[in-house]
Design a protein around this motif. Structure first.
Motif, mmCIF file in Angstrom:
data_model
loop_
_atom_site.group_PDB
_atom_site.id
_atom_site.type_symbol
_atom_site.label_atom_id
_atom_site.label_comp_id
_atom_site.label_asym_id
_atom_site.label_seq_id
_atom_site.Cartn_x
_atom_site.Cartn_y
_atom_site.Cartn_z
ATOM 1 N N THR A 1 44.930 27.212 44.379
ATOM 2 C CA THR A 1 46.380 27.266 44.211
ATOM 3 C C THR A 1 46.784 28.189 43.069
ATOM 4 O O THR A 1 47.635 29.071 43.225
ATOM 5 C CB THR A 1 46.923 25.853 43.955
ATOM 6 O OG1 THR A 1 46.642 25.022 45.080
ATOM 7 C CG2 THR A 1 48.425 25.880 43.719
ATOM 8 N N VAL A 2 46.168 28.003 41.904
ATOM 9 C CA VAL A 2 46.539 28.805 40.738
ATOM 10 C C VAL A 2 46.265 30.284 40.984
ATOM 11 O O VAL A 2 47.102 31.150 40.686
ATOM 12 C CB VAL A 2 45.792 28.314 39.486
ATOM 13 C CG1 VAL A 2 46.011 29.274 38.312
ATOM 14 C CG2 VAL A 2 46.259 26.906 39.099
ATOM 15 N N LEU A 3 45.117 30.600 41.547
ATOM 16 C CA LEU A 3 44.772 32.000 41.765
ATOM 17 C C LEU A 3 45.659 32.650 42.824
ATOM 18 O O LEU A 3 46.001 33.837 42.712
ATOM 19 C CB LEU A 3 43.303 32.136 42.147
ATOM 20 C CG LEU A 3 42.303 31.666 41.075
ATOM 21 C CD1 LEU A 3 40.876 31.895 41.546
ATOM 22 C CD2 LEU A 3 42.547 32.358 39.740
ATOM 23 N N GLY B 1 51.203 33.422 33.579
ATOM 24 C CA GLY B 1 50.536 32.132 33.684
ATOM 25 C C GLY B 1 51.064 31.214 32.605
ATOM 26 O O GLY B 1 51.249 31.608 31.461
ATOM 27 N N GLY B 2 51.303 29.967 32.960
ATOM 28 C CA GLY B 2 51.828 29.007 31.996
ATOM 29 C C GLY B 2 53.173 28.490 32.475
ATOM 30 O O GLY B 2 53.516 28.624 33.637
ATOM 31 N N GLU C 1 41.850 34.817 34.231
ATOM 32 C CA GLU C 1 42.264 35.385 35.507
ATOM 33 C C GLU C 1 43.673 35.972 35.407
ATOM 34 O O GLU C 1 43.980 37.000 36.034
ATOM 35 C CB GLU C 1 42.210 34.325 36.614
ATOM 36 C CG GLU C 1 40.803 34.027 37.088
ATOM 37 C CD GLU C 1 40.155 35.258 37.715
ATOM 38 O OE1 GLU C 1 40.643 35.738 38.755
ATOM 39 O OE2 GLU C 1 39.159 35.754 37.151
ATOM 40 N N THR C 2 44.534 35.326 34.635
ATOM 41 C CA THR C 2 45.872 35.872 34.404
ATOM 42 C C THR C 2 45.777 37.248 33.770
ATOM 43 O O THR C 2 46.463 38.199 34.181
ATOM 44 C CB THR C 2 46.691 34.938 33.495
ATOM 45 O OG1 THR C 2 46.715 33.619 34.055
ATOM 46 C CG2 THR C 2 48.117 35.431 33.354
ATOM 47 N N LYS C 3 44.911 37.373 32.765
ATOM 48 C CA LYS C 3 44.736 38.666 32.098
ATOM 49 C C LYS C 3 44.124 39.702 33.067
ATOM 50 O O LYS C 3 44.470 40.877 33.019
ATOM 51 C CB LYS C 3 43.829 38.527 30.869
ATOM 52 C CG LYS C 3 44.186 37.391 29.929
ATOM 53 C CD LYS C 3 45.570 37.526 29.368
ATOM 54 C CE LYS C 3 45.619 38.537 28.254
ATOM 55 N NZ LYS C 3 46.926 38.487 27.550
ATOM 56 N N ARG C 4 43.222 39.236 33.932
ATOM 57 C CA ARG C 4 42.603 40.154 34.892
ATOM 58 C C ARG C 4 43.651 40.732 35.838
ATOM 59 O O ARG C 4 43.529 41.887 36.282
ATOM 60 C CB ARG C 4 41.507 39.440 35.684
ATOM 61 C CG ARG C 4 40.670 40.377 36.543
ATOM 62 C CD ARG C 4 39.509 39.648 37.203
ATOM 63 N NE ARG C 4 39.942 38.711 38.213
ATOM 64 C CZ ARG C 4 40.260 39.034 39.473
ATOM 65 N NH1 ARG C 4 40.192 40.289 39.867
ATOM 66 N NH2 ARG C 4 40.626 38.104 40.339
ATOM 67 N N HIS C 5 44.679 39.942 36.124
ATOM 68 C CA HIS C 5 45.777 40.419 36.961
ATOM 69 C C HIS C 5 46.800 41.212 36.149
ATOM 70 O O HIS C 5 47.843 41.590 36.680
ATOM 71 C CB HIS C 5 46.478 39.235 37.641
ATOM 72 C CG HIS C 5 45.735 38.680 38.810
ATOM 73 N ND1 HIS C 5 44.707 37.765 38.684
ATOM 74 C CD2 HIS C 5 45.850 38.916 40.143
ATOM 75 C CE1 HIS C 5 44.236 37.460 39.889
ATOM 76 N NE2 HIS C 5 44.910 38.144 40.788
ATOM 77 N N ARG C 6 46.491 41.450 34.875
ATOM 78 C CA ARG C 6 47.379 42.192 33.976
ATOM 79 C C ARG C 6 48.751 41.531 33.865
ATOM 80 O O ARG C 6 49.798 42.196 33.824
ATOM 81 C CB ARG C 6 47.493 43.655 34.408
ATOM 82 C CG ARG C 6 46.183 44.424 34.213
ATOM 83 C CD ARG C 6 46.270 45.865 34.704
ATOM 84 N NE ARG C 6 45.064 46.611 34.343
ATOM 85 C CZ ARG C 6 43.911 46.568 35.000
ATOM 86 N NH1 ARG C 6 43.814 45.788 36.072
ATOM 87 N NH2 ARG C 6 42.872 47.278 34.595
ATOM 88 N N LYS C 7 48.704 40.214 33.793
ATOM 89 C CA LYS C 7 49.914 39.426 33.575
ATOM 90 C C LYS C 7 49.773 38.664 32.262
ATOM 91 O O LYS C 7 48.681 38.538 31.722
ATOM 92 C CB LYS C 7 50.155 38.484 34.758
ATOM 93 C CG LYS C 7 50.394 39.263 36.051
ATOM 94 C CD LYS C 7 50.619 38.390 37.266
ATOM 95 C CE LYS C 7 50.842 39.254 38.498
ATOM 96 N NZ LYS C 7 51.104 38.462 39.719
ATOM 97 N N VAL C 8 50.883 38.194 31.744
ATOM 98 C CA VAL C 8 50.867 37.584 30.418
ATOM 99 C C VAL C 8 50.666 36.073 30.520
ATOM 100 O O VAL C 8 50.909 35.454 31.559
ATOM 101 C CB VAL C 8 52.156 37.895 29.634
ATOM 102 C CG1 VAL C 8 52.305 39.391 29.423
ATOM 103 C CG2 VAL C 8 53.388 37.326 30.330
ATOM 104 N N VAL C 9 50.220 35.501 29.413
ATOM 105 C CA VAL C 9 50.056 34.054 29.294
ATOM 106 C C VAL C 9 51.129 33.545 28.344
ATOM 107 O O VAL C 9 51.174 33.945 27.174
ATOM 108 C CB VAL C 9 48.660 33.687 28.766
ATOM 109 C CG1 VAL C 9 48.563 32.183 28.533
ATOM 110 C CG2 VAL C 9 47.582 34.148 29.749
#
Length: 582
Positions: free
Chosen positions: A165-167, A178-179, A200-208
């Motif tokens: 789900t998260v991925l 993410g968060g 995984e969030t960072k791997r998608h180049r998205k922020v936490v």
């Protein structure tokens, strides 16, 4: 996922450059515009060409070619700023995502990054993703988060929030971060699965996005090592300064439960440094009537009142959030290539717009607000139907016996207290502020009950299908009134209902899964004000009784909570008394 909804296709991009070449006419020209260049922090005069939903040119020239379909608006005497960004929305606080953005967009907030918690709890993933995709057809920009935890202790959390789900959420183009990390203590100590999701969030180049209330500088440093990028939980200028000094983007909150913004801005005057580029505003999911004075426009207004230069205040409301999420190439500025979100102001220090342009469409025009933000969302299509409760309370459900109760310290903080004499009667005396409280599964499979001190001195019964877990909350001093409130809530297909002395004295229907109203915001504000006044008249001593209902089961807050698994000691992470199967 419909990829064409999230980017311009090659054919469209070729059309955009053809407008600049003079081969295609722009759809809208804003001539003689004085606009805020957020990169220079300066007001600049220019002509702005727009084709459909995109700004294609900003400069001295007028287009060589216009057609009878080209609208030309003379902006002399007006000041143009980018549409405001609300980077941390909880769009299920009695209102729904459509009613909230419809209201906020008329006040200049045209980009929203929404919490996905209720979509996780209430919808199948396929339906939720259809809602995300279809929301792109609105003239506002709608983005979402990917939650890592439920903020409570669910009986079936593993089924709702897991790797798949998260991925899948993180992979969706509408998801920006993410968060928020309400479960950060566990991730910091031993939750490797949560840490994996952060990576995984960072791997998608998205922020936490963090949720770090009261965190020390050392703790903030460790969370940076784990991958956190931002946090919106500062309550003082010192906390803001500490976060920025460590490289955090930092949200300044002005919300119904935490209206910290004015005090934070006062505090920050004691700190030297050019930190404004790392600050943004958020209203953090306020209850409806709090928005009567505005949304992000009100935050900008407060900042200017507190001495922040208007150019900085508008940057905090626009480009800073866009940079934080890595979408500044798409929005947050008035510049070529950006989505045509533009607010028209009477003066640089008056952030409430007289006209709003969103994706090249007029939301308001010279003070006239269009009635509806189209298209409407067909809620039934996604599974947001009325609650179908086909069970009733039994007599033994309404027997309250617990040696530990919950005492309110403010709207949302609860402390345990010993119950000296357990109640076997059907009502509690009105000389004190103790009430019965129960959390019940919406399918009627389990319940957990206790006593709640501080919510009311005299309400006979309140039933609410609005809660942080989507389950049913009952509060009151008379079990007959509580049962009557439950039955009326059930008949309405989800609602907040208040009963006293055998009479229904308030009801607010929540036909969208028992959590959200379908009323326009103006009407909902009136209904929520009525509820707040009523509960305060019956002894509620704090500011936001609606937030109390929401957060009774929220385990990111101290010290004791009533959750689907039972009455929980938050610090020890222990269930003191488990919920009971019915």
């Amino acid at each position: 996922m419909k990829e064409q909804l999230y980017r311009w296709r090659n054919k469209q991009i070729r059309q955009h450059t053809a407008v600049v070449n003079g081969d295609i006419a722009p759809t809208l020209v804003l001539k003689n515009a004085t606009y805020l260049n957020v990169f220079l922090k300066q007001w600049v005069k220019a002509n702005i060409w727009i084709y459909e939903d995109r700004i294609v040119y900003v400069g001295d020239d007028m287009p060589d070619y216009v057609s009878d379909r080209t609208e030309i608006k003379d902006c002399s005497g007006q000041y143009l700023v980018p549409g405001y960004v609300e980077p941390h929305v909880h769009p299920f606080q009695l209102y729904n995502p459509h009613s909230f953005v419809e209201y906020a967009s008329k006040r200049g907030t045209t980009t929203f990054v929404n919490d996905n918690l209720m979509l996780l709890l209430l919808l199948q993933k396929k339906k939720a993703f259809s809602l995300l995709d279809d929301s792109q057809t609105l003239p506002v920009s709608m983005f979402w988060s990917a939650r890592f935890d439920s903020q409570s202790e669910l009986r079936d959390e593993e089924e709702l929030i897991n790797d798949e789900t998260v991925l899948d959420w993180l992979s969706h183009d509408a998801v920006m971060h993410g968060g928020e990390l309400t479960n950060w203590p566990e991730i910091l100590s031993e939750d490797d699965r949560g840490l994996y999701w952060m990576q995984e969030t960072k791997r998608h180049r998205k922020v936490v996005e963090g949720h770090f209330p009261g965190a020390s500088v050392k703790t903030l440093a460790k969370l940076k090592l784990l991958g956190a990028d931002g946090d919106h939980e500062s309550i003082s200028g010192e906390e803001v300064y500490n976060r920025v000094s460590l490289g955090y983007y930092t949200g300044l909150r002005y919300s119904s439960i935490r209206p910290d913004l004015p005090n934070i801005l006062d505090d920050l005057k004691a700190y030297n440094g050019d930190y404004y580029d790392y600050l943004f505003f958020t209203t953090d999911g306020s209850t409806p009537s709090f928005y009567e004075q505005g949304v992000i426009d009100r935050c900008v207004e407060i900042a200017i009142e507190k001495g922040v230069e208007p150019e900085q205040a508008y940057a905090m409301a626009t480009i800073n959030s866009a940079r934080y999420f890595g979408i500044d190439h798409r929005l947050g500025s008035i510049a070529p290539g950006r989505i045509a979100h533009i607010n028209f102001l009477e003066a640089p220090d008056q952030p409430k717009p007289t006209a709003v342009l969103a994706k090249g469409e007029w939301i308001t025009f010279d003070g006239y607000a269009f009635q509806r933000l189209t298209p409407d969302i067909e809620w039934l299509r996604y599974g947001f139907n009325e609650l179908n409760i086909d069970w009733s309370l039994r007599k033994d459900d309404l027997i309250f016996s617990s040696p530990i109760g919950m005492k309110m310290l403010n709207d949302v903080i609860l402390k345990p207290y010993p119950v000296k004499s357990e109640s076997q009667s059907q009502h509690l005396p009105e000389e004190d502020d103790t009430a019965y409280v129960m959390l019940m599964d919406r399918d009627g499979e389990w319940r957990i009950s206790s006593f709640l001190k501080g919510y009311t001195k005299s309400i006979g019964g309140l039933a609410s299908s609005y809660s942080n877990t989507g389950d049913i909350v009952l509060i009151g001093k008379n079990t007959d009134d509580m049962n009557m409130a439950f039955e009326r809530m059930k008949a309405l297909g989800g609602a907040i209902v208040v009963v006293n002395d055998g009479e229904i004295i308030y009801e607010l229907a929540l036909p969208l899964q028992g959590v959200m109203s379908d009323l326009p915001m103006d009407e909902l504000m009136e209904k929520e004000r009525e509820l707040k006044t009523l509960i305060k008249d019956h002894g509620y001593p704090y500011s936001d009784p609606v937030y109390t209902l929401l957060f009774l089961s929220s385990t990111h807050l101290p010290y004791i909570r009533i959750t689907p698994k039972g009455l929980m000691d938050i610090k020890k992470k222990e269930i003191l008394f488990p919920s009971v199967m019915r």
